[in-house]
Design a protein around this motif. Structure first.
Motif, PDB file in Angstrom:
ATOM      1  N   ILE A   2       0.846  -1.200   0.000  1.00  0.00           N
ATOM      2  CA  ILE A   2       0.000   0.000   0.000  1.00  0.00           C
ATOM      3  C   ILE A   2       0.877   1.244   0.000  1.00  0.00           C
ATOM      4  O   ILE A   2       0.693   2.171  -0.796  1.00  0.00           O
ATOM      5  CB  ILE A   2      -0.944  -0.009   1.224  1.00  0.00           C
ATOM      6  CG1 ILE A   2      -1.974  -1.126   1.062  1.00  0.00           C
ATOM      7  CG2 ILE A   2      -1.637   1.344   1.363  1.00  0.00           C
ATOM      8  CD1 ILE A   2      -2.895  -1.283   2.252  1.00  0.00           C
ATOM      9  N   ALA A   3       1.882   1.241   0.868  1.00  0.00           N
ATOM     10  CA  ALA A   3       2.773   2.400   0.951  1.00  0.00           C
ATOM     11  C   ALA A   3       3.491   2.613  -0.378  1.00  0.00           C
ATOM     12  O   ALA A   3       3.624   3.739  -0.858  1.00  0.00           O
ATOM     13  CB  ALA A   3       3.791   2.198   2.070  1.00  0.00           C
ATOM     14  N   TYR A   4       3.898   1.494  -0.983  1.00  0.00           N
ATOM     15  CA  TYR A   4       4.621   1.571  -2.251  1.00  0.00           C
ATOM     16  C   TYR A   4       3.770   2.218  -3.335  1.00  0.00           C
ATOM     17  O   TYR A   4       4.182   3.176  -4.005  1.00  0.00           O
ATOM     18  CB  TYR A   4       5.025   0.147  -2.664  1.00  0.00           C
ATOM     19  CG  TYR A   4       5.693   0.031  -4.002  1.00  0.00           C
ATOM     20  CD1 TYR A   4       7.011   0.449  -4.165  1.00  0.00           C
ATOM     21  CD2 TYR A   4       5.024  -0.511  -5.093  1.00  0.00           C
ATOM     22  CE1 TYR A   4       7.636   0.329  -5.384  1.00  0.00           C
ATOM     23  CE2 TYR A   4       5.642  -0.632  -6.321  1.00  0.00           C
ATOM     24  CZ  TYR A   4       6.952  -0.212  -6.458  1.00  0.00           C
ATOM     25  OH  TYR A   4       7.558  -0.331  -7.671  1.00  0.00           O
ATOM     26  N   ALA A  35       1.652   6.950  -6.487  1.00  0.00           N
ATOM     27  CA  ALA A  35       0.523   7.823  -6.798  1.00  0.00           C
ATOM     28  C   ALA A  35       0.896   9.276  -6.536  1.00  0.00           C
ATOM     29  O   ALA A  35       0.610  10.169  -7.348  1.00  0.00           O
ATOM     30  CB  ALA A  35      -0.681   7.420  -5.956  1.00  0.00           C
ATOM     31  N   VAL A  36       1.552   9.518  -5.402  1.00  0.00           N
ATOM     32  CA  VAL A  36       1.933  10.892  -5.075  1.00  0.00           C
ATOM     33  C   VAL A  36       2.893  11.430  -6.128  1.00  0.00           C
ATOM     34  O   VAL A  36       2.744  12.548  -6.626  1.00  0.00           O
ATOM     35  CB  VAL A  36       2.583  10.956  -3.677  1.00  0.00           C
ATOM     36  CG1 VAL A  36       3.148  12.336  -3.424  1.00  0.00           C
ATOM     37  CG2 VAL A  36       1.566  10.612  -2.609  1.00  0.00           C
ATOM     38  N   GLY A  37       3.861  10.584  -6.502  1.00  0.00           N
ATOM     39  CA  GLY A  37       4.838  11.017  -7.501  1.00  0.00           C
ATOM     40  C   GLY A  37       4.164  11.389  -8.804  1.00  0.00           C
ATOM     41  O   GLY A  37       4.394  12.465  -9.367  1.00  0.00           O
ATOM     42  N   ILE A  38       3.289  10.505  -9.258  1.00  0.00           N
ATOM     43  CA  ILE A  38       2.606  10.773 -10.524  1.00  0.00           C
ATOM     44  C   ILE A  38       1.687  11.978 -10.383  1.00  0.00           C
ATOM     45  O   ILE A  38       1.594  12.829 -11.273  1.00  0.00           O
ATOM     46  CB  ILE A  38       1.834   9.510 -10.965  1.00  0.00           C
ATOM     47  CG1 ILE A  38       2.866   8.455 -11.384  1.00  0.00           C
ATOM     48  CG2 ILE A  38       0.882   9.826 -12.102  1.00  0.00           C
ATOM     49  CD1 ILE A  38       2.263   7.164 -11.835  1.00  0.00           C
ATOM     50  N   VAL A  89       0.262  17.661 -11.610  1.00  0.00           N
ATOM     51  CA  VAL A  89       0.080  19.052 -11.199  1.00  0.00           C
ATOM     52  C   VAL A  89       1.033  19.948 -11.982  1.00  0.00           C
ATOM     53  O   VAL A  89       0.636  20.973 -12.549  1.00  0.00           O
ATOM     54  CB  VAL A  89       0.329  19.210  -9.682  1.00  0.00           C
ATOM     55  CG1 VAL A  89       0.346  20.678  -9.302  1.00  0.00           C
ATOM     56  CG2 VAL A  89      -0.752  18.485  -8.893  1.00  0.00           C
ATOM     57  N   ALA A  90       2.314  19.526 -12.037  1.00  0.00           N
ATOM     58  CA  ALA A  90       3.301  20.329 -12.753  1.00  0.00           C
ATOM     59  C   ALA A  90       2.921  20.468 -14.221  1.00  0.00           C
ATOM     60  O   ALA A  90       2.950  21.567 -14.793  1.00  0.00           O
ATOM     61  CB  ALA A  90       4.684  19.691 -12.627  1.00  0.00           C
ATOM     62  N   ALA A  91       2.514  19.332 -14.812  1.00  0.00           N
ATOM     63  CA  ALA A  91       2.181  19.355 -16.235  1.00  0.00           C
ATOM     64  C   ALA A  91       0.972  20.234 -16.496  1.00  0.00           C
ATOM     65  O   ALA A  91       0.965  21.047 -17.437  1.00  0.00           O
ATOM     66  CB  ALA A  91       1.917  17.936 -16.725  1.00  0.00           C
ATOM     67  N   SER A  92      -0.053  20.140 -15.646  1.00  0.00           N
ATOM     68  CA  SER A  92      -1.253  20.930 -15.911  1.00  0.00           C
ATOM     69  C   SER A  92      -0.969  22.408 -15.705  1.00  0.00           C
ATOM     70  O   SER A  92      -1.493  23.267 -16.419  1.00  0.00           O
ATOM     71  CB  SER A  92      -2.419  20.456 -15.042  1.00  0.00           C
ATOM     72  OG  SER A  92      -2.044  20.454 -13.694  1.00  0.00           O
TER      73      SER A  92
END
Ligand SMILES: Nc1ncnc2c1ncn2[C@@H]1O[C@H](COP(=O)(O)OP(=O)(O)OP(=O)(O)O)[C@@H](O)[C@H]1O
Ligand SMILES: [Mg+2]
Lengths: 296, 319
Positions: B27-29, B34-37, B42-45
């Motif tokens: 789950i942590a993995y 998910a956070v990374g993506i 966010v950066a891309a948008s």
């Protein structure tokens, strides 16, 4: 999940192989006079460059070097041997006052360079005349050229131009036997050289200021046999130009490159003499125990 | 050893697959993934949105003309002056911050004595780093309105000192960049092995020449990284600009000396321009706000990219 692997057997130290701890003062009593005569001034016809006289160094209250007297002569390689922690490095570093960088180090006794007390010299001048190569190759993170040029540039004087430096850099690299390998790539980063090349670069750097004495602290202990061989040949060749003091753990190496050997134990000088004498007819019992059987 | 005795697992190659992990680890993995993506999204948008809006409104005309006074902001003038303002202020703040930050870091790492003073200095820098820029701005205004600082800004008719100028804003801006430059320089210096210093002393070099010729060049990639971060922060700050630069539409010079008149004068930057022209401000020209914001974003991205390249190149030169 895995089937249990058997534990390795516990190694116990065989009592007969445990190091003997003998106070060297008792050990070398009979030999003391002979050794005192050997280190006394005028015991050799070679010119004496440095003289260590009754030198003691302690880190805080812990003694590391005790009452050592030794000559460093021109045209000779002096090999310092002895078990780990006996004060070889400390003694070597005191010769160019690098021990001063350690706040806790206190020294008594005297060291002279060409008859002049080294404390009467500027530390910076002394270190150009008595330069040093360390155990770990430690080139600067700069180009090969800059590594050597940095050693040549004077502090205050105006920056010498690259064209005045170039021949001096080349000469130092040739002396260190590195020119053929790096002559075409002087602007490459020094850290990309192999360990052995890095160490020879450090030797070139130390030779660049045209020192009187070259100190080497286990210069081959981080190197492979081939590089070690190259550096040993180098030492033998350099002996003509500069007095060398080399610390080594490798007795064969001391035998190969040394002219004189000093054996230290627990901070004291236990034995001093020519290579043949120390390895074949050691005067002190401690020395026999240490070098005994190496060339059996 | 054990696998060969168990034929069912002989052919399995990678033993440590995610599937074999305990549930909590898995789950942590996936959460980390998910956070990374998510961050990438966010950066891309952000960039896509600004690209879309920006390209829609930005034009060379806008960039190369000065703001003009008009009843309808959406019709008149561009943002040349704020753009220049951003350049001047960023440069000024950085030029002040680099020697201070690098100098302090060198002192802390290479001397650091008396230890109490060193600790006090480090805490002081931490306080500055944690101070909101609007507080720095207000403090700066208070400070530079003093008579003795009149040379840095302008004196109003009544004799009161304005305290607002590129110089005063630049000084306060340097406090934003300073902690970043300090921290990265300190880290870079601490990473230089003790042997390297010793090697230099053993060649008969003084401490000073070791610092100048060996340590600072070695720490240069770190210094550059800190500088880039600091410049980005200065370029992006609004509070100090509004309070200490005046956020005037044009660059208003004080006196007639060529460079000094500009430095003593007030002006604006892209950030204050965006603020003033956004629906939140008074100009009410959101198109221009978008265009300016786009240019600002591009500038900061280019800056980061450029410095990254530079520090990588210096690194390559030395290692
Ligand atoms: N910077 C230091 N501070 C305190 N004690 C030190 C320091 N350097 C060395 N010593 C101590 O001084 C003694 C002699 O150390 P030194 O490094 O001179 O030995 P060495 O003969 O060179 O050993 P080795 O063969 O392992 O290099 C040791 O007991 C060591 O613990
Ligand atoms: Mg040692």
């Amino acid at each position: 999940m895995n089937s249990p692997t058997p534990l390795p057997p516990i190694k116990r130290i065989d009592p007969s192989r445990a190091p003997k701890v003998v106070d060297p003062r008792h050990d070398s009593l009979g030999a003391a006079d002979a050794i005192a005569a050997a280190v006394a001034p005028g015991s050799s016809e070679r010119v004496e460059r440095m003289r260590i006289d009754d030198l003691s160094i302690a880190y805080g209250t812990k003694p590391a070097v005790r009452n050592v007297t030794l000559p460093v002569r021109e045209g000779e390689v002096l090999a310092l041997i002895g078990p780990s922690g006996c004060g070889k490095t400390t003694l070597l570093r005191s010769l160019n006052r690098l021990t001063e960088l350690t706040d806790t180090a206190v020294a008594t006794g005297s060291i002279t360079l060409d008859g002049q007390n080294i404390h009467a010299l500027e530390a910076t001048d002394l270190r150009r005349r008595v330069s040093m190569v360390f155990q770990q190759p430690n080139p600067f993170p700069m180009s090969i050229f800059e590594n050597v040029a940095y050693a040549i540039r004077e502090q205050a004087a105006r920056r010498p131009s690259k064209s005045t430096l170039a021949p001096l850099v080349r000469e130092a690299l040739e002396d260190a036997g590195l020119w053929d390998e790096v002559g075409d790539n002087l602007d490459h980063p020094a850290l990309r050289l192999s360990g052995g090349q890095q160490q020879r670069l450090c030797i070139a750097r130390a030779l660049a200021s045209k020192p009187d004495v070259l100190l080497m602290d286990e210069p081959c202990s981080a190197l492979d046999p081939k590089s070690t061989e190259i550096i040993e040949e180098l030492i033998t060749r350099l002996r003509e130009k500069v007095a060398i003091v080399i610390v080594t753990h490798n007795l064969q190496q001391a035998h190969r490159v040394g002219d004189n050997v000093a054996f230290m134990y627990l901070g004291e000088l236990v034995e001093y003499g020519t290579v043949d004498q120390v390895f074949n007819a050691p005067r002190a019992e401690r020395t026999q125990d240490y070098v005994g059987g190496v060339f059996g | 050893m054990s696998t060969s005795s168990r034929p069912d697992v002989v052919h399995r190659r990678g033993k440590d697959t995610v599937k074999s992990w305990p549930l909590a680890d898995r789950i942590a993995y996936y959460a980390c993934w998910a956070v990374g993506i998510g961050l990438c999204l966010v950066a891309a948008s952000l960039i896509l949105f600004m690209l879309n809006k920006g390209l829609q409104y930005v034009s060379l005309d806008l960039i190369f003309s000065n703001p003009a006074v008009g009843s309808d902001q959406s019709q008149t003038g561009g943002f040349l002056a704020p753009l220049l303002g951003t350049f001047i202020l960023t440069l000024l703040g950085t030029i002040i911050a680099i020697p201070l930050g690098v100098g302090t870091a060198v002192w802390i790492v290479e001397y650091g004595r008396p230890a109490r003073l060193a600790r006090a200095v480090e805490s002081g820098i931490e306080v500055v780093a944690g101070t909101p820029s609007i507080v720095l701005g207000i403090f700066g205004l208070l400070l530079f309105s003093n008579g003795i600082f009149a040379f840095m800004s302008f004196r109003a008719l009544g004799g009161a000192v304005g305290g607002r100028s590129f110089l005063t804003a630049g000084v306060m801006m340097s406090f934003i960049a300073l902690p970043l430059i300090f921290t990265s320089t300190r880290e870079a210096l601490q990473q230089v092995p003790a042997q390297v210093r010793e090697a230099s002393y053993a060649l008969g070099k003084t401490k000073w020449s070791t610092i100048r010729k060996v340590l600072i060049p070695t720490a240069r990639p770190g210094i550059l990284t800190g500088t880039a971060l600091g410049m980005g922060r200065i370029a992006g700050d609004t509070a100090i600009v509004v309070i200490l630069l005046g956020a005037t539409m044009q660059i208003e010079k004080v006196g007639s000396a060529p460079l000094v008149s500009t430095l003593r004068g007030s002006g604006s930057t892209l950030t204050s321009y965006v603020y003033n022209n956004s629906p939140a401000g008074e100009g009410n020209a959101p198109q221009k706000a978008y265009a300016a914001a786009f240019v600002l974003l591009l500038l900061v991205l280019a800056l980061n990219f450029g410095i990254d390249l530079l520090s990588r190149r210096t690194k390559k030169e030395i290692v």
